[in-house]
Design an enzyme around this catalytic site. Structure first.
Site: not given
Length: 455
Positions: A224, A229, A236, A247, A306, A308, A310
């Site tokens: 990933k 993010d 967030k 991230d 959020d 995202e 996956r």
């Protein structure tokens, strides 16, 4: 380029270094002169873990003792480079068993690290006279690469820089890199990766690195690579966004492990896939309530922008499965729920194969680089129900790391052996050998597991 520090081959001014646990120290102390015993007792030194004592001599410093706890843990030695005085050079006073010396070298290399891209460290580590074995150096390098990449702010570590890092490793080891960027993701059927990354001024991309001879066992690594993010339109809060440069920690782990596999010439055929995006806010940002397509053909309703990671992983995992590798391993800073369950140091392992999971668990115990297996409890798929699409990307707050893993499993082909690691990739505070910031977790155990399977 990540550099290993803390070692030298120049022993001209080296001082003797004793490495002992409490039992060994007690036996050694009993043989020393009364004046030295008094010196040690005055400092309440007993050889306990993460301790150091300097030994006096007629002309100043005459040596030192490093106290260790669990002698089988590389981090038992990692405090030494910054606990010993700056500018000093040390040579082992007594021969150590080969496995212990290897762990000392590994711990010394990990413990000598400071992130130095933007500011010179306050001091240099003490130097150990040693020439670590090639594998030890490669493991240290891989671990420090994760730290460097995760510590680097997004301005200097976006999707393009992840691509650059993959190309650099491929060039060094004879690999090939293919990158699908921007709207080409739609043309080549990676719609979920495109949806997450399309709002950023930095084009989303799928980075594919391939290495190794055909006919060898095929290993696919997936990472990933959300380089920042914001949370998207489900933005967030400030404290949740502050460290989101990390991230892409899953991509950092997968990329560093790929570099280690290639450097050590593990007899496998390797495919590395990194879905590299920035989850930004803009006029083209994907919205809550939208239904997006995926490479596998499943439609996904967006409960939360959020969730995202996956979404980008599902396209990459589908692509990995299409190539029918022997195993697929994915690494992701995927859920806060995994941290609530297991804390920052213990990555959550999910796998659809008991043998693979047990091999990784055993490797974690051996290397003191642990993972903890969590359940793929399929009844919880009900939390990903959508009334208008095949699947929702989020849903209930219940069992958040489990439902994230269950979501990913839907994109793994039937019969494909797979493991998913939900990893924090970060140290919240300073500990001996573990500076605050980016951290490689379960990287060494992943390597040990792969060696056990393929060597």
């Amino acid at each position: 380029m990540t550099q290993i520090t803390g070692f030298t081959t120049d022993s001209a001014n080296a001082l003797p270094l004793h490495v002992m646990d409490r039992e060994q120290f007690a036996a050694w102390r009993a043989q020393q002169a009364p004046a030295l015993v008094a010196w040690l007792d005055a400092q309440h030194f007993n050889g306990s873990g993460c301790s150091v004592v300097l030994l006096p001599g007629e002309h100043g410093l005459a040596g030192a003792i490093v106290g260790v706890g669990d002698s089988g843990d590389a981090y038992a030695y990692a405090h030494a480079p910054f606990a010993l005085p700056e500018g000093t050079v040390w040579q082992l006073a007594d021969a150590l068993p080969a496995p212990i010396e290897t762990l000392l070298h590994l711990g010394w290399g990990l413990g000598s690290y400071r992130f130095a891209r933007y500011r010179k460290p306050n001091r240099a580590p003490a130097q150990l006279v040693a020439s670590p074995a090639a594998e030890v150096r490669d493991v240290i390098t891989a671990s420090l690469r994760v730290r460097d990449w995760v510590n680097t702010p997004t301005e200097d570590m976006g999707p393009q820089q992840l691509e650059d890092a993959a190309r650099e490793l491929a060039a060094a080891h004879g690999g090939q890199v293919e990158v699908i960027t921007g709207d080409a993701l739609l043309e080549q059927n990676f719609p979920a990766i495109h949806a997450v990354g399309r709002a950023s001024h930095r084009a989303p991309r799928l980075i594919a690195l391939r290495w190794g001879q055909a006919g060898r066992p095929h290993v696919a690594l997936v990472g990933k690579g959300v380089c920042f993010d914001t949370g998207g339109l489900d933005i967030k809060p400030a404290d949740g966004m502050r460290n989101m440069k990390k991230d892409m920690g899953g991509a950092a782990h997968a990329l560093a492990l790929a570099g280690l596999i290639m450097a050590q010439d593990l007899p496998v055929q390797l495919t590395l896939l990194i879905a590299a995006v920035e989850n930004a806010i803009g006029p083209d940002a994907f919205r809550p309530g939208e239904v997006i397509a995926t490479r596998k053909g499943l439609s996904i309703e967006i409960d939360n922008t959020d969730a995202e990671g996956r979404l980008v992983l599902c396209d990459a995992l589908t692509y990995a499965s299409e190539q029918k590798p022997e195993i697929v391993l994915d690494f992701a800073t995927l859920t806060g729920a995994a941290r609530i369950a297991l804390g920052p140091d213990l990555p959550a392992l999910f796998s659809n194969n008991d043998t693979l999971a047990q091999q990784w668990l055993q490797a974690g115990d051996t290397t003191r680089d642990p993972v903890w297996r969590m359940p793929l409890w399929r009844p919880y798929l009900r939390y990903l129900h959508s009334g208008i699409a095949d699947l929702a990307n989020a849903g209930s707050r219940m069992a958040g790391s489990v439902t994230a893993a269950l979501y990913l499993e839907r994109f793994i082909a039937e019969g494909q052996v797979w493991a998913h690691l939900d990893v924090y990739a970060w140290n919240d505070g300073e500990r001996p050998g573990r500076p605050a910031g980016g951290e490689a977790l379960a990287l060494r155990s992943a390597w040990a597991m792969l060696k056990g399977r393929y060597l």
